[in-house]
Design an enzyme around this catalytic site. Structure first.
Site, PDB file in Angstrom:
ATOM      1  CB  SER A  64     -17.076  -0.264  -7.993  1.00 25.87           C
ATOM      2  OG  SER A  64     -18.087   0.610  -7.554  1.00 25.87           O
ATOM      3  CE  LYS A  80     -12.117   0.113  -8.531  1.00 28.01           C
ATOM      4  NZ  LYS A  80     -11.173  -0.805  -7.878  1.00 28.01           N
ATOM      5  CG  PHE A 120     -24.261  16.238  -1.726  1.00 28.07           C
ATOM      6  CD1 PHE A 120     -24.008  17.557  -2.056  1.00 28.07           C
ATOM      7  CD2 PHE A 120     -23.482  15.622  -0.757  1.00 28.07           C
ATOM      8  CE1 PHE A 120     -22.969  18.262  -1.449  1.00 28.07           C
ATOM      9  CE2 PHE A 120     -22.441  16.314  -0.144  1.00 28.07           C
ATOM     10  CZ  PHE A 120     -22.185  17.641  -0.488  1.00 28.07           C
ATOM     11  CG  ASP A 147      -2.068   0.920   1.143  1.00 30.78           C
ATOM     12  OD1 ASP A 147      -3.222   0.431   1.216  1.00 30.78           O
ATOM     13  OD2 ASP A 147      -1.853   2.148   1.002  1.00 30.78           O
ATOM     14  CE1 TYR A 178     -13.369   3.508  -7.585  1.00 27.86           C
ATOM     15  CE2 TYR A 178     -15.770   3.456  -7.715  1.00 27.86           C
ATOM     16  CZ  TYR A 178     -14.584   2.955  -7.218  1.00 27.86           C
ATOM     17  OH  TYR A 178     -14.608   1.873  -6.359  1.00 27.86           O
ATOM     18  N   GLY A 180      -4.424   5.019   2.976  1.00 25.40           N
ATOM     19  CA  GLY A 180      -4.456   3.929   3.962  1.00 25.40           C
ATOM     20  C   GLY A 180      -3.667   4.236   5.222  1.00 25.40           C
ATOM     21  CG  ASP A 223       2.509   3.402  -7.191  1.00 30.75           C
ATOM     22  OD1 ASP A 223       1.887   2.634  -7.975  1.00 30.75           O
ATOM     23  OD2 ASP A 223       2.234   4.596  -7.065  1.00 30.75           O
ATOM     24  CB  VAL A 253     -22.983   8.530   2.275  1.00 36.93           C
ATOM     25  CG1 VAL A 253     -23.288   7.071   2.064  1.00 36.93           C
ATOM     26  CG2 VAL A 253     -24.214   9.254   2.706  1.00 36.93           C
ATOM     27  CG  ASN A 271     -22.625   2.706  -1.521  1.00 38.33           C
ATOM     28  OD1 ASN A 271     -23.010   2.380  -2.649  1.00 38.33           O
ATOM     29  ND2 ASN A 271     -22.294   3.938  -1.218  1.00 38.33           N
TER      30      ASN A 271
END
Ligand code: NAD
Length: 319
Positions: free
Chosen positions: A115, A143, A200, A31, A139, A36, A51, A183, A168
Site C-alpha cells: 500500500s 504492509k 475529515f 477468502d 495498517y 468479501g 482463512d 472515501v 487509493n
C-alpha cells in the site's frame, strides 16, 4: 495459467479474478468473507472459504498453481488503530503462512498487494519507491512487515516476489462498510442521497485515486513481467487530487453540488500523497488509462449500488 488469489472475494480480488478467467486463466480464490462477497465472482472462478493463515488449506489450493496474488488483509487505516493485533495477525501472519505454503508446494511467484500508506508523510511528492517508509498507523506497519517477509522468505525459498504499493483504488464493486468506509464510494453515496458530504480535516489533504481496471492491469503485469523479482513498485494514477477537488468532481458527475461538512481529522492520515509511476512504467509498462472524472462516471453508471432504481447501497455481508 493457474493462479490463487487470497482475499479474492474482496473489491480488488473480484475484479482481478474475473479479468483473469475472462482471459482464459484458471483461478482459485481463498477468502474468509470477513468483508468479501463471493456473489460477484464469475462462475468459472473456483471459490473456497477459509482463512489465509490455514496452511493445510493453502497446500491444497496451491497444487498446480504457478502464481499467487496475495490480497487477503484487513484494510482500514482507522480500524487498524483500534485493533492493531488483528491487523498484525492477519496481514503479517497471513503473509508468512502464504510464503511457507508456497515453499512447501513449490510455487514460482507471488505478487503482494502492499500500500501507498507505507510512505506516510514525505517531504517530496510524487513519492518514489526509494523514499524511506514513514508509517503512521498499524495498517501501514503491517504492509511494510509483509513486504519484508515476502522478499526475505522469497530469497530464502527461491520464490519470485513483487510488491505493488497500491494507492487509493476505487471503482465498481467497492463495498461501503458502515464504519470507516472508503472515501470515494462514501462521498458518492452521500452526494446521490442529497445529503451532506462529510470530510475529515480541511479537505486540502491530497491523495492519488487509481481506477480499479488500471490496478488490475498492474497486478497482472507484475505476475507476468520478467525482471521484477524483489521489486517494490508504486501503482496509482500519478495525479494528486485534494479531497475538496474530489467532492467537486463528484458533484459534477452526479449533477449537483453537495454541501460539505468538515469534521476533525482522523489519526493515521497524511497531508499529501501521490505516486511516482516511473518505475511502474519501466518495469511493468504500466500507464494509467482512466482519469478520475471518467472513473467516477464509470463508478456511478456501472455499479448497481448507485443506480437510481436500487433501493439501498450494498453493505458488506458479515458471515
Ligand atoms: P477488501 O477488504 O475488499 O479485500 C480484502 C479481502 O480479504 C476481503 O474479501 C476479506 O474478506 C479477505 N480477508 C480478510 N482477512 C482474511 C483472512 N484472514 N483470510 C482470508 N481472507 C481474508 O480490500 P481491497 O480493497 O480489495 O484490498 C485488497 C488488497 O489490496 C489488500 O491487501 C489491501 O491492503 C491492498 N490495498 C488496497 C488498496 C485500496 O485502495 N483498495 C490500496 C492499497 C492496498
Amino acid at each position: 495459467m493457474r493462479f490463487l488469489i487470497t482475499g479474492g472475494a474482496g473489491f480488488i480480488g473480484t475484479a482481478l479474478a474475473n479479468t483473469l478467467v475472462r482471459e482464459g486463466h484458471y483461478v482459485r480464490v481463498l477468502d474468509d468473507l470477513s468483508t468479501g462477497d463471493p456473489g460477484q465472482l464469475l462462475p468459472e472462478v473456483s471459490f473456497t472459504r477459509g482463512d489465509v493463515r490455514d496452511v493445510p488449506k493453502l497446500w491444497t489450493l496451491l497444487q498446480g498453481v504457478q502464481g499467487v496474488f496475495h490480497l487477503a488483509a484487513r484494510v482500514s487505516v482507522p480500524e487498524s488503530i483500534l485493533y492493531p493485533r488483528e491487523y498484525n495477525d492477519v496481514n503479517v501472519g497471513g503473509t508468512v503462512s502464504v510464503m511457507a505454503a508456497m515453499r512447501d508446494v513449490g510455487v514460482r511467484r507471488v505478487v503482494l498487494a502492499s500500500s501507498g500508506t507505507v510512505y506516510g508523510n514525505q517531504p517530496h511528492q510524487p513519492v518514489n519507491e526509494d523514499a524511506r517508509p514513514n508509517p503512521l498507523a498499524p495498517y501501514a506497519v503491517s504492509k511494510i512487515a509483509a513486504e519484508h517477509y515476502v522478499f526475505t522468505l522469497g530469497a530464502l525459498y527461491n520464490i519470485e516476489t513483487v510488491a505493488l504499493r497500491i494507492f487509493n483504488a476505487y471503482g465498481p464493486g467497492q463495498l461501503i462498510p458502515p464504519s470507516h468506509p472508503p472515501v470515494v464510494p462514501q462521498f458518492l453515496k452521500q452526494a446521490i442521497g442529497g445529503g451532506s458530504v462529510v470530510v475529515f480535516g480541511d479537505g486540502k489533504q491530497t491523495r492519488d485515486f487509481a481506477y480499479i481496471d488500471d490496478v488490475v492491469r498492474a497486478l497482472i503485469s507484475a505476475m507476468t513481467s520478467p525482471d521484477v523479482n524483489r521489486q517494490i513498485i508504486n501503482v496509482g494514477s500519478g495525479k494528486e487530487t485534494s479531497i475538496n477537488e474530489l467532492v467537486r468532481l463528484i458533484g459534477r458527475v452526479v449533477g449537483r453540488t453537495p454541501q460539505v461538512i468538515y469534521n476533525e481529522a482522523q489519526g493515521g492520515g497524511v497531508s499529501r500523497l501521490v505516486a511516482d509511476l516511473r518505475k511502474a512504467a519501466s518495469l511493468l509498462g504500466f500507464v494509467p488509462e482512466v482519469e478520475l472524472e471518467e472513473g467516477l462516471h464509470l463508478l456511478l453508471t456501472q455499479d448497481p449500488q448507485f443506480h437510481a432504481e436500487s433501493t439501498k447501497p450494498r453493505t458488506p455481508t458479515r458471515r
